[in-house]
Design an enzyme around this catalytic site. Structure first.
Site, short mmCIF file in Angstrom:
data_model
loop_
_atom_site.label_atom_id
_atom_site.label_comp_id
_atom_site.label_asym_id
_atom_site.label_seq_id
_atom_site.Cartn_x
_atom_site.Cartn_y
_atom_site.Cartn_z
CB CYS A 144 23.25 7.13 -34.28
SG CYS A 144 24.41 8.44 -33.83
CG HIS A 204 12.12 25.29 -3.42
ND1 HIS A 204 10.88 25.37 -4.01
CD2 HIS A 204 12.95 26.08 -4.17
CE1 HIS A 204 10.94 26.16 -5.07
NE2 HIS A 204 12.20 26.61 -5.18
#
Length: 654
Positions: free
Chosen positions: A26, A574
């Site tokens: 909203c 990683h």
């Protein structure tokens, strides 16, 4: 504000993508419906910069972010990979056995209303503002009610209200997880000109011998919501009984053939009866005690917002606007409450000595008097308590005046100074009463807040003045808290000698294909949340040190390593995506935290094919974990690289 980063953090803290059933928004808040609300980490969410507060009410998990809600909403839907999921279709995990949340019937009703109306709000606010502008044009004599300009503008403004059942059918289909197109088609049946022609004739109408009540559904609210709820069950039935080979034809036929007659014969008239009953009840209260509803709304609106029950009155107000052209259920009391919130918050802004609170209160107080109160409510008055009490008293006093003078709202907008034209209508005194209501709410609340005061929080910048005024010590303290080691250069960084940039490089730790970081299928890396960098799709399962330095982190699963270099850089590597789940399988290494390594030393060996065979990606991000320390980071273009090839250039002040 970094909207992508905030969106990612919010998504993670509500339980990740798979926990989200649907997402709407909203004016100031993200409205989540979650599979398992226990997975949401509310306290961590509240602590996020950019999040005002979190509200769990009305069947929705609401994250209040203020005026930036649209940007954050778009960022979340982009990261979820499909805007359609946020618009109401079920996520892939919708059939998972996550515990169902039990809610009271009141919570379920409010959830239905809020989910149904949320997508419609832009249309009725836009239409409402056009009506407000039109009222100003008529009042100033620039347009007459007999002119074609007035007729066309009024038609544009009326369209959203006339076709309200179609708009609500879309929102209801999201809530009840049924076909939006079929739901909107059923709404079209209720508004079809042929139905209007039958009403005009005034004759008795029968369908297969059953009498049909002729009802005008234009602008109605409850009938279509009930019809779409019923349709959701009919659609599941049609899906079950339709043979798969011809389901494409039979399923929509059955849905329309069963739902539409039921809507016209039974559900629609019943919904209209409920709609009228509620409206008559509100009208009766208003006729006997015109001050009561605005008093309650002016006083309790903050409570309704916090508990998520403010939506409960929306169907009545919308119905009144459609049928009568004005409403007195929501608008007058909300105007008093919103202005009172602004008055309390601006009083705090003037009185507080806390610099951070002063800035927050000034901006959110201004927003509140314009009509958007969540930043003011959650950021200031609710936390300080006494200003909230003052706002509720001031809103109630102004609400009594609004009720006694018969104040009404002619357009559906969030009441505030910016929306005062919505109170211009056939009664020329209505806008005067609206302005007086605003003055009463602001003055009473401001004065009360100033007199009763509040507990002014201590400014965080106050304290040890030696530390506060000593920039070098302050910067060194920050660096010591964000880095496990401190080089000589780090110690002296607070006192730069000159402004020359010193450049050094990061070498490729792998042989393979150099690609952009956004190719990594993990938002933590691809969005740069851990820092800037690049990625490599390895061709050989050997990882070498990209810099000379100290191993400061090494996972037990051997898939990730971090090295702090002698030039202050922190390089995180990683191997693969989600390879932590392999628990070290297919990886081999003898390094440990604290080891000193030289650029080019072999750190980890891994089996690329075995990792892929278990379903994991081997694309390897190389991240500069402290990117903020380097004002200039340049990445090499995509290409094939060998171990030792320069892939990143880092520059910082010498």
């Amino acid at each position: 504000m970094d909207y992508r980063k905030l969106a990612h953090e919010i998504t993670e803290l509500v339980g990740k993508k798979d926990n989200i059933v649907r997402l709407t928004h909203c004016a100031t808040r993200l409205r989540f419906e979650l599979h398992d609300i226990s997975k949401a980490e509310t306290e961590k969410l509240k602590a996020l910069p950019g999040v005002i507060t979190v509200v769990n009410n009305g069947g929705q998990y609401q994250v209040v972010v203020g005026n930036e809600v649209q940007q954050v909403y778009r960022a979340i839907t982009q990261q979820m990979g499909s805007a359609s999921r946020s618009e109401g279709s079920q996520s892939d995990s919708s059939n998972s056995k996550s515990p169902k949340q039990k809610h009271s019937w009141i919570s379920r009703f409010i959830s239905v209303i809020s989910t149904t109306f949320t997508p419609v709000i832009p249309a009725i606010i836009g239409a409402g503002m056009i009506k407000a502008i039109l009222a100003v044009l008529v009042l100033t004599g620039l347009v007459t009610t007999e002119s074609q300009n007035y007729y066309i503008l009024n038609t544009i403004a009326d369209a959203a209200f006339y076709f309200m059942p179609i708009l609500l059918a879309y929102g209801a289909s999201i809530k009840f997880e049924t076909s939006p197109i079929l739901a909107m088609t059923i709404a079209g049946v209720l508004l079809h000109p042929g139905w209007s022609a039958l009403m005009s004739e005034g004759k008795d109408v029968f369908f297969i011998g059953v009498p049909v009540r002729l009802t005008d559904y234009a602008g109605s609210v409850l009938p279509i919501i009930i019809v779409v709820w019923l349709m959701s069950y009919i659609e599941r039935f049609a899906d079950r009984v339709s043979p798969s080979m011809i389901k494409f034809f039979t399923k929509p036929m059955l849905v329309l053939l069963i739902t539409a007659p039921l809507a016209l014969v039974a559900i629609g008239p019943f919904g209209t009866y409920l709609n009228d009953l509620v409206a008559m009840g509100a009208e009766a209260i208003n006729n006997r005690a015109s001050w009561l509803i605005p008093l309650l709304m002016g006083t309790l609106q903050p409570f309704l917002i916090v508990t998520g029950t403010a939506w409960a009155m929306t169907p009545i107000a919308t119905s009144q606007l459609t049928k009568s052209g004005y409403e007195m259920i929501n608008g007058p009391g909300m105007l008093a409450s919103n202005i009172a919130q602004g008055g309390a918050t601006l009083a705090v802004a003037l009185k507080t000595k806390n610099k951070k609170l002063k800035q927050l209160a000034a901006s959110s107080g201004f927003t509140a008097v314009l009509g958007i109160t969540e930043p003011s409510l959650y950021g200031v008055t609710l936390k300080l308590k006494k200003p909230l009490i003052a706002a509720m008293i001031g809103g109630g006093v102004a609400g009594v005046y609004a009720g006694l003078t018969g104040l009404v709202r002619y357009a559906f907008v969030s009441p505030g100074l910016a929306a005062l034209p919505a109170f211009i209508g056939s009664n020329p005194m209505n806008i005067v009463h609206a302005i007086v209501t605003c003055l009463i709410a602001f003055v009473v609340t401001f004065a009360l807040t100033w007199v009763i005061g509040f507990e002014d929080p201590v400014d965080e910048e106050e304290g040890d003045t030696n530390v506060k005024d000593d920039k070098a010590i302050s910067e060194q303290h920050v660096k010591e808290n964000t880095s496990g080691t401190q080089s000589a250069e780090t110690t002296n960084a607070a006192v730069p000698v000159h402004n020359e940039l010193r450049t050094h490089t990061i070498a490729s730790p792998l042989q393979g294909e150099l690609v952009h970081l956004d190719r990594v299928p993990d938002d933590v890396f691809s969005l740069g949340l851990l820092g800037k960098g690049t990625a490599i799709i390895p061709a050989k399962g050997e990882l070498y040190a990209p810099i000379t330095g100290e191993v400061t982190a090494f996972m037990d699963s051997k898939h990730a390593v971090k090295i702090n270099g002698s030039d202050g850089e922190e390089v995180l590597i990683h191997i693969g995506v989600d390879t932590v789940n392999l628990k070290g399988r297919h990886f081999d290494s003898s390094i440990k935290v604290g080891d000193r390594v030289q650029r080019g030393d072999l750190l980890i060996s891994f089996d690329i094919e075995a990792i892929k065979a278990e379903g994991y990606e081997v694309i390897t991000p190389i991240i500069i974990a402290n990117s903020d320390r380097f004002p200039d980071i340049k990445l090499e273009n995509q290409s094939s690289v060998e171990v030792g090839t320069t892939i990143i250039h880092l520059s910082k002040q010498a």
